[in-house]
Design a protein around this motif. Structure first.
Motif, PDB file in Angstrom:
ATOM      1  N   ARG A   1       0.827  -1.218   0.000  1.00  0.00           N
ATOM      2  CA  ARG A   1       0.000   0.000   0.000  1.00  0.00           C
ATOM      3  C   ARG A   1       0.857   1.263   0.000  1.00  0.00           C
ATOM      4  O   ARG A   1       0.346   2.373   0.099  1.00  0.00           O
ATOM      5  CB  ARG A   1      -0.947  -0.014   1.206  1.00  0.00           C
ATOM      6  N   ASN A   2       2.180   1.084  -0.091  1.00  0.00           N
ATOM      7  CA  ASN A   2       3.081   2.235  -0.160  1.00  0.00           C
ATOM      8  C   ASN A   2       3.276   2.604  -1.631  1.00  0.00           C
ATOM      9  O   ASN A   2       3.895   1.870  -2.396  1.00  0.00           O
ATOM     10  CB  ASN A   2       4.421   1.876   0.490  1.00  0.00           C
ATOM     11  N   LYS A   3       2.746   3.761  -2.012  1.00  0.00           N
ATOM     12  CA  LYS A   3       2.700   4.138  -3.432  1.00  0.00           C
ATOM     13  C   LYS A   3       4.089   4.212  -4.053  1.00  0.00           C
ATOM     14  O   LYS A   3       4.304   3.764  -5.182  1.00  0.00           O
ATOM     15  CB  LYS A   3       1.969   5.471  -3.570  1.00  0.00           C
ATOM     16  N   GLU A   4       5.069   4.758  -3.304  1.00  0.00           N
ATOM     17  CA  GLU A   4       6.430   4.923  -3.862  1.00  0.00           C
ATOM     18  C   GLU A   4       7.036   3.577  -4.228  1.00  0.00           C
ATOM     19  O   GLU A   4       7.616   3.410  -5.292  1.00  0.00           O
ATOM     20  CB  GLU A   4       7.333   5.636  -2.849  1.00  0.00           C
TER      21      GLU A   4
ATOM     22  N   PHE B   1       6.995   4.503 -23.293  1.00  0.00           N
ATOM     23  CA  PHE B   1       8.225   5.152 -22.822  1.00  0.00           C
ATOM     24  C   PHE B   1       8.018   6.663 -22.763  1.00  0.00           C
ATOM     25  O   PHE B   1       7.509   7.265 -23.696  1.00  0.00           O
ATOM     26  CB  PHE B   1       9.375   4.810 -23.779  1.00  0.00           C
ATOM     27  N   GLY B   2       8.389   7.255 -21.628  1.00  0.00           N
ATOM     28  CA  GLY B   2       8.233   8.697 -21.462  1.00  0.00           C
ATOM     29  C   GLY B   2       6.939   9.065 -20.762  1.00  0.00           C
ATOM     30  O   GLY B   2       6.794  10.160 -20.252  1.00  0.00           O
ATOM     31  N   GLN B   3       5.964   8.127 -20.749  1.00  0.00           N
ATOM     32  CA  GLN B   3       4.674   8.407 -20.103  1.00  0.00           C
ATOM     33  C   GLN B   3       4.571   7.727 -18.742  1.00  0.00           C
ATOM     34  O   GLN B   3       3.556   7.853 -18.064  1.00  0.00           O
ATOM     35  CB  GLN B   3       3.502   7.892 -20.971  1.00  0.00           C
ATOM     36  N   GLU B   4       5.629   6.961 -18.369  1.00  0.00           N
ATOM     37  CA  GLU B   4       5.495   6.136 -17.155  1.00  0.00           C
ATOM     38  C   GLU B   4       5.292   6.971 -15.888  1.00  0.00           C
ATOM     39  O   GLU B   4       4.645   6.526 -14.941  1.00  0.00           O
ATOM     40  CB  GLU B   4       6.687   5.169 -16.996  1.00  0.00           C
ATOM     41  N   ASP B   5       5.827   8.215 -15.877  1.00  0.00           N
ATOM     42  CA  ASP B   5       5.671   9.052 -14.673  1.00  0.00           C
ATOM     43  C   ASP B   5       4.233   9.537 -14.508  1.00  0.00           C
ATOM     44  O   ASP B   5       3.832   9.952 -13.425  1.00  0.00           O
ATOM     45  CB  ASP B   5       6.633  10.249 -14.724  1.00  0.00           C
ATOM     46  N   VAL B   6       3.465   9.536 -15.596  1.00  0.00           N
ATOM     47  CA  VAL B   6       2.043   9.920 -15.516  1.00  0.00           C
ATOM     48  C   VAL B   6       1.197   8.682 -15.222  1.00  0.00           C
ATOM     49  O   VAL B   6       0.287   8.708 -14.382  1.00  0.00           O
ATOM     50  CB  VAL B   6       1.570  10.560 -16.852  1.00  0.00           C
ATOM     51  N   LEU B   7       1.498   7.580 -15.931  1.00  0.00           N
ATOM     52  CA  LEU B   7       0.659   6.376 -15.839  1.00  0.00           C
ATOM     53  C   LEU B   7       0.834   5.618 -14.520  1.00  0.00           C
ATOM     54  O   LEU B   7      -0.147   5.180 -13.926  1.00  0.00           O
ATOM     55  CB  LEU B   7       0.976   5.430 -16.995  1.00  0.00           C
ATOM     56  N   CYS B   8       2.096   5.457 -14.079  1.00  0.00           N
ATOM     57  CA  CYS B   8       2.343   4.616 -12.888  1.00  0.00           C
ATOM     58  C   CYS B   8       1.595   5.096 -11.648  1.00  0.00           C
ATOM     59  O   CYS B   8       0.961   4.279 -10.968  1.00  0.00           O
ATOM     60  CB  CYS B   8       3.841   4.515 -12.604  1.00  0.00           C
ATOM     61  N   PRO B   9       1.626   6.411 -11.320  1.00  0.00           N
ATOM     62  CA  PRO B   9       0.872   6.848 -10.133  1.00  0.00           C
ATOM     63  C   PRO B   9      -0.631   6.574 -10.262  1.00  0.00           C
ATOM     64  O   PRO B   9      -1.285   6.202  -9.278  1.00  0.00           O
ATOM     65  CB  PRO B   9       1.132   8.363 -10.081  1.00  0.00           C
TER      66      PRO B   9
ATOM     67  N   CYS C   1      -4.803   0.453  -7.914  1.00  0.00           N
ATOM     68  CA  CYS C   1      -4.527  -0.872  -7.319  1.00  0.00           C
ATOM     69  C   CYS C   1      -4.593  -0.820  -5.794  1.00  0.00           C
ATOM     70  O   CYS C   1      -5.145  -1.723  -5.162  1.00  0.00           O
ATOM     71  CB  CYS C   1      -3.149  -1.376  -7.748  1.00  0.00           C
ATOM     72  N   ILE C   2      -4.013   0.251  -5.214  1.00  0.00           N
ATOM     73  CA  ILE C   2      -3.981   0.350  -3.746  1.00  0.00           C
ATOM     74  C   ILE C   2      -5.405   0.514  -3.201  1.00  0.00           C
ATOM     75  O   ILE C   2      -5.750  -0.030  -2.159  1.00  0.00           O
ATOM     76  CB  ILE C   2      -3.059   1.524  -3.308  1.00  0.00           C
ATOM     77  N   GLN C   3      -6.258   1.219  -3.943  1.00  0.00           N
ATOM     78  CA  GLN C   3      -7.648   1.423  -3.500  1.00  0.00           C
ATOM     79  C   GLN C   3      -8.405   0.104  -3.387  1.00  0.00           C
ATOM     80  O   GLN C   3      -9.233  -0.072  -2.503  1.00  0.00           O
ATOM     81  CB  GLN C   3      -8.394   2.324  -4.494  1.00  0.00           C
ATOM     82  N   VAL C   4      -8.136  -0.817  -4.323  1.00  0.00           N
ATOM     83  CA  VAL C   4      -8.936  -2.059  -4.339  1.00  0.00           C
ATOM     84  C   VAL C   4      -8.190  -3.242  -3.719  1.00  0.00           C
ATOM     85  O   VAL C   4      -8.667  -4.359  -3.772  1.00  0.00           O
ATOM     86  CB  VAL C   4      -9.391  -2.430  -5.777  1.00  0.00           C
ATOM     87  N   CYS C   5      -7.013  -2.968  -3.128  1.00  0.00           N
ATOM     88  CA  CYS C   5      -6.222  -4.072  -2.559  1.00  0.00           C
ATOM     89  C   CYS C   5      -6.926  -4.621  -1.307  1.00  0.00           C
ATOM     90  O   CYS C   5      -7.218  -3.864  -0.376  1.00  0.00           O
ATOM     91  CB  CYS C   5      -4.828  -3.575  -2.204  1.00  0.00           C
ATOM     92  N   PRO C   6      -7.218  -5.927  -1.258  1.00  0.00           N
ATOM     93  CA  PRO C   6      -7.921  -6.481  -0.091  1.00  0.00           C
ATOM     94  C   PRO C   6      -6.997  -6.569   1.127  1.00  0.00           C
ATOM     95  O   PRO C   6      -5.798  -6.306   1.024  1.00  0.00           O
ATOM     96  CB  PRO C   6      -8.330  -7.884  -0.578  1.00  0.00           C
TER      97      PRO C   6
ATOM     98  N   SER D   1      -6.095  12.150 -17.853  1.00  0.00           N
ATOM     99  CA  SER D   1      -6.556  10.874 -17.292  1.00  0.00           C
ATOM    100  C   SER D   1      -6.697  10.988 -15.770  1.00  0.00           C
ATOM    101  O   SER D   1      -6.029  11.802 -15.148  1.00  0.00           O
ATOM    102  CB  SER D   1      -5.575   9.756 -17.629  1.00  0.00           C
ATOM    103  N   SER D   2      -7.567  10.137 -15.212  1.00  0.00           N
ATOM    104  CA  SER D   2      -7.782  10.204 -13.761  1.00  0.00           C
ATOM    105  C   SER D   2      -8.214   8.834 -13.244  1.00  0.00           C
ATOM    106  O   SER D   2      -8.477   7.915 -14.022  1.00  0.00           O
ATOM    107  CB  SER D   2      -8.867  11.228 -13.451  1.00  0.00           C
ATOM    108  N   VAL D   3      -8.287   8.727 -11.921  1.00  0.00           N
ATOM    109  CA  VAL D   3      -8.767   7.486 -11.301  1.00  0.00           C
ATOM    110  C   VAL D   3     -10.071   7.777 -10.583  1.00  0.00           C
ATOM    111  O   VAL D   3     -10.178   8.783  -9.882  1.00  0.00           O
ATOM    112  CB  VAL D   3      -7.738   6.941 -10.286  1.00  0.00           C
ATOM    113  N   VAL D   4     -11.062   6.930 -10.787  1.00  0.00           N
ATOM    114  CA  VAL D   4     -12.363   7.101 -10.116  1.00  0.00           C
ATOM    115  C   VAL D   4     -12.544   5.948  -9.138  1.00  0.00           C
ATOM    116  O   VAL D   4     -12.358   4.783  -9.506  1.00  0.00           O
ATOM    117  CB  VAL D   4     -13.511   7.088 -11.165  1.00  0.00           C
ATOM    118  N   ARG D   5     -12.894   6.287  -7.909  1.00  0.00           N
ATOM    119  CA  ARG D   5     -13.208   5.227  -6.934  1.00  0.00           C
ATOM    120  C   ARG D   5     -14.612   4.729  -7.239  1.00  0.00           C
ATOM    121  O   ARG D   5     -15.594   5.383  -6.888  1.00  0.00           O
ATOM    122  CB  ARG D   5     -13.181   5.796  -5.517  1.00  0.00           C
ATOM    123  N   GLY D   6     -14.727   3.658  -7.915  1.00  0.00           N
ATOM    124  CA  GLY D   6     -16.028   3.147  -8.337  1.00  0.00           C
ATOM    125  C   GLY D   6     -15.996   2.809  -9.816  1.00  0.00           C
ATOM    126  O   GLY D   6     -14.948   2.457 -10.352  1.00  0.00           O
ATOM    127  N   MET D   7     -17.144   2.959 -10.466  1.00  0.00           N
ATOM    128  CA  MET D   7     -17.230   2.540 -11.872  1.00  0.00           C
ATOM    129  C   MET D   7     -17.574   3.699 -12.784  1.00  0.00           C
ATOM    130  O   MET D   7     -18.219   4.660 -12.379  1.00  0.00           O
ATOM    131  CB  MET D   7     -18.329   1.483 -12.037  1.00  0.00           C
TER     132      MET D   7
END
Length: 548
Positions: free
Chosen positions: A158-161, A176-184, A190-195, A219-225
């Motif tokens: 659960r540690n993002k870093e 390549f070059g987009q990993e700093d945007v995509l990885c976080p 993943c951390i939100q839904v980790c059991p 791009s963004s992350v939504v908690r839900g669907m």
């Protein structure tokens, strides 16, 4: 009936059906198989690594794929050659086991077979090569254990870093070059839904919604669907809503049996229509009385039912995919009811908000659950074309699969070809200690590892020979973590560049490659008992069989 005297051929010809093909011996079977496998790995190899080139594949349905993802490429190519299929299966096994590293599996297996061809031409027997390769892969796995970074076996998933550190190389190889945007983004999802027990992490809980327009930075992350359709009625937003899910649709149901109703007067006809109306209103009112504010239908929503939903201020959503409906139930904690009836309190789901939003001209329904215990997260990807979005989705999939792997085994090893050069160096030393003919096979196995730095350098437009020789020089002086910095075209310590690969990804990729190569080398005869093309000889043009 054919007489024995007219039977053509002799030996194996007389034994098998007419029109069969039989290939045997080194030239015809073994080397032909190796050649086919090398051709396949030559296709995937140029897509290896961050600077890998894209392939444009048009499949049998005329669908266009522009990607550097080896799994997609080989799946859409529909490889026919039986030996090359073995490599495809090895790549597929890697994809299913780990979800990343399929390209390394196929390319490395092709390289091993190329080296095996050199040994065969030198006069070694395939079985001696197989023994050498088996010894080499066992030794490789031993060495791989030594190269694991100390302390990496303990990590907080659960540690993002820490998650981003392990995910970077998998995502960078696709984007390549987009990993700093995509990885976080992927790490957040993943951390939100980790059991509670990370080993039970389910890849299916991280969804991807691809919406045309904007760019990756939107791009963004939504908690839900995020559902890619609009609400059916006029109510577009509900807060803190209880949700009723009806799998069979919200409509008046037709009865199983057919009946005839005889109507004598206009009054009776009016009353007949009213009773239907009253029945629908009663059902919808029962749902509204249960406290539900949102109705989700798995099939059609009738006009009359919709009219009453509007009257009772119920928001109506339609989800036609039953898989999507199941995920929706998982997100909200609802239980799908088969037919329209009053739901119990425990059958209702809950969402903090259900709202229709417009993103880049597309109307989507966002179902949010901000509170803890959330079981589905969605990564909303934005991009200018469909093929870019598809490729971004593959990068996200790789990231999510890497997260699943690190939940099981978080050990990391140096990336950027540092591991491969160290393996090549140590295996060469090991081969010199062997005495039999298999030492040549072990030495060639060690040489095969050079394929990775060579390919990475060539794909980045660097001089492969210079890079490999300077890597060997650094590793000989004990700098185990020196790999290729592709941006500067020089050899650097990868712990400063933060390029790490997961141990399990490398372990399975090398294991599957060696297994596939040995399987192909074990084949010495190919017997195809069916004719190559055309109808079967015993079938008549009309489709019937010969009669006695």
């Amino acid at each position: 009936m054919m007489g024995l005297g007219s039977m053509a051929g002799y030996g194996i010809q007389s034994m098998l059906k007419e029109g069969h093909r039989h290939l045997s011996g080194l030239e015809e079977a073994v080397l032909k198989n190796i050649d086919a496998c090398r051709e396949l790995s030559a296709i995937t190899r140029t897509s290896l690594g961050p600077n890998g080139m894209n392939k444009m594949v048009i499949n049998h349905l005329d669908k266009l794929f522009v990607t550097n993802d080896a799994t997609t490429i080989v799946n859409e190519l529909e490889v026919q050659h039986p030996a090359a299929k073995i490599l495809v299966l090895a790549g597929r096994a890697q994809q299913e086991e780990i979800g990343d590293g399929a390209n390394l599996t196929i390319s490395f297996a092709g390289e091993l077979l190329g080296k095996a061809e050199e040994l065969i031409r030198m006069g070694l027997h395939p079985s001696e090569i197989i023994i050498g390769y088996t010894k080499a892969i066992n030794k490789t796995i031993e060495i791989l254990e030594d190269l694991v970074e100390k302390g990496s076996e303990n990590m907080d998933v659960r540690n993002k870093e820490e998650v981003v550190l392990r995910m970077r190389s998998a995502v960078a190889s696709k984007q390549f070059g987009q990993e700093d945007v995509l990885c976080p983004l992927v790490a957040d999802a993943c951390i939100q839904v980790c059991p509670k027990n990370p080993a039970n992490f389910n890849v299916d809980n991280v969804r991807v919604a691809k919406l045309l327009g904007g760019g990756l930075h939107n791009s963004s992350v939504v908690r839900g669907m995020v559902l890619k359709n609009d609400a059916v009625g006029s109510i577009k937003r509900v807060e803190k809503a209880k949700i009723a899910v009806f799998a069979g649709g919200v409509d008046t149901s037709a009865t199983e049996t057919k009946g005839t109703v005889l109507i004598h007067s206009a009054e009776q006809l009016e009353n007949y229509a009213k009773t239907e109306e009253a029945k629908v209103e009663e059902l919808i009112k029962a749902v509204a009385d249960s406290g539900a504010k949102v109705i989700v239908s798995g099939a059609a929503v009738g006009d009359m039912a919709l009219h009453f939903c509007e009257r009772y201020k119920l928001m109506v959503l339609k989800i036609s995919s039953k898989f999507e409906l199941r995920r929706f139930c998982r997100t909200t904690g609802a239980i799908a009811i088969l037919k329209l009836s009053q739901p119990n309190a425990d059958e209702l789901g809950y969402a903090d908000s259900v709202s229709v939003e417009e993103i880049g001209g597309t109307r989507v329904t966002v179902v949010k659950n901000e509170e803890g215990g959330n079981s589905v997260a969605t990564v909303v990807l934005r991009g200018s074309t469909d093929s870019i979005l598809d490729d971004l989705e593959r990068a996200v999939d790789d990231g999510v699969n890497t997260y699943k792997s690190m939940c099981r085994d978080s050990r990391i090893i140096p990336g950027a070809a540092a591991t491969e050069i160290e393996l090549a160096k140590r295996l060469k030393e090991f081969s010199l200690k062997e005495t039999g003919l298999d030492q040549y096979a072990i030495a060639k196995f060690a040489e095969s590892f050079e394929m990775v730095p060579r390919t990475l350098a060539e794909n980045a437009g660097l001089s492969a020979m210079e890079i490999i020789s300077s890597l060997y020089a650094e590793h000989a002086s004990g700098n185990v973590k020196v790999g290729i910095d592709l941006e500067e075209g020089a050899c650097k310590d990868i712990s400063t560049l933060k390029i790490w690969d997961l141990y399990v990804t490398k372990f399975f990729a090398l294991k599957y490659s060696a297994d596939a190569a040995c399987t192909v080398l074990r084949v010495d005869q190919i017997i195809m008992a069916k004719p190559a093309g055309g109808p079967r000889r015993d079938a008549q043009p009309g489709g019937g069989m010969d009669e006695d």
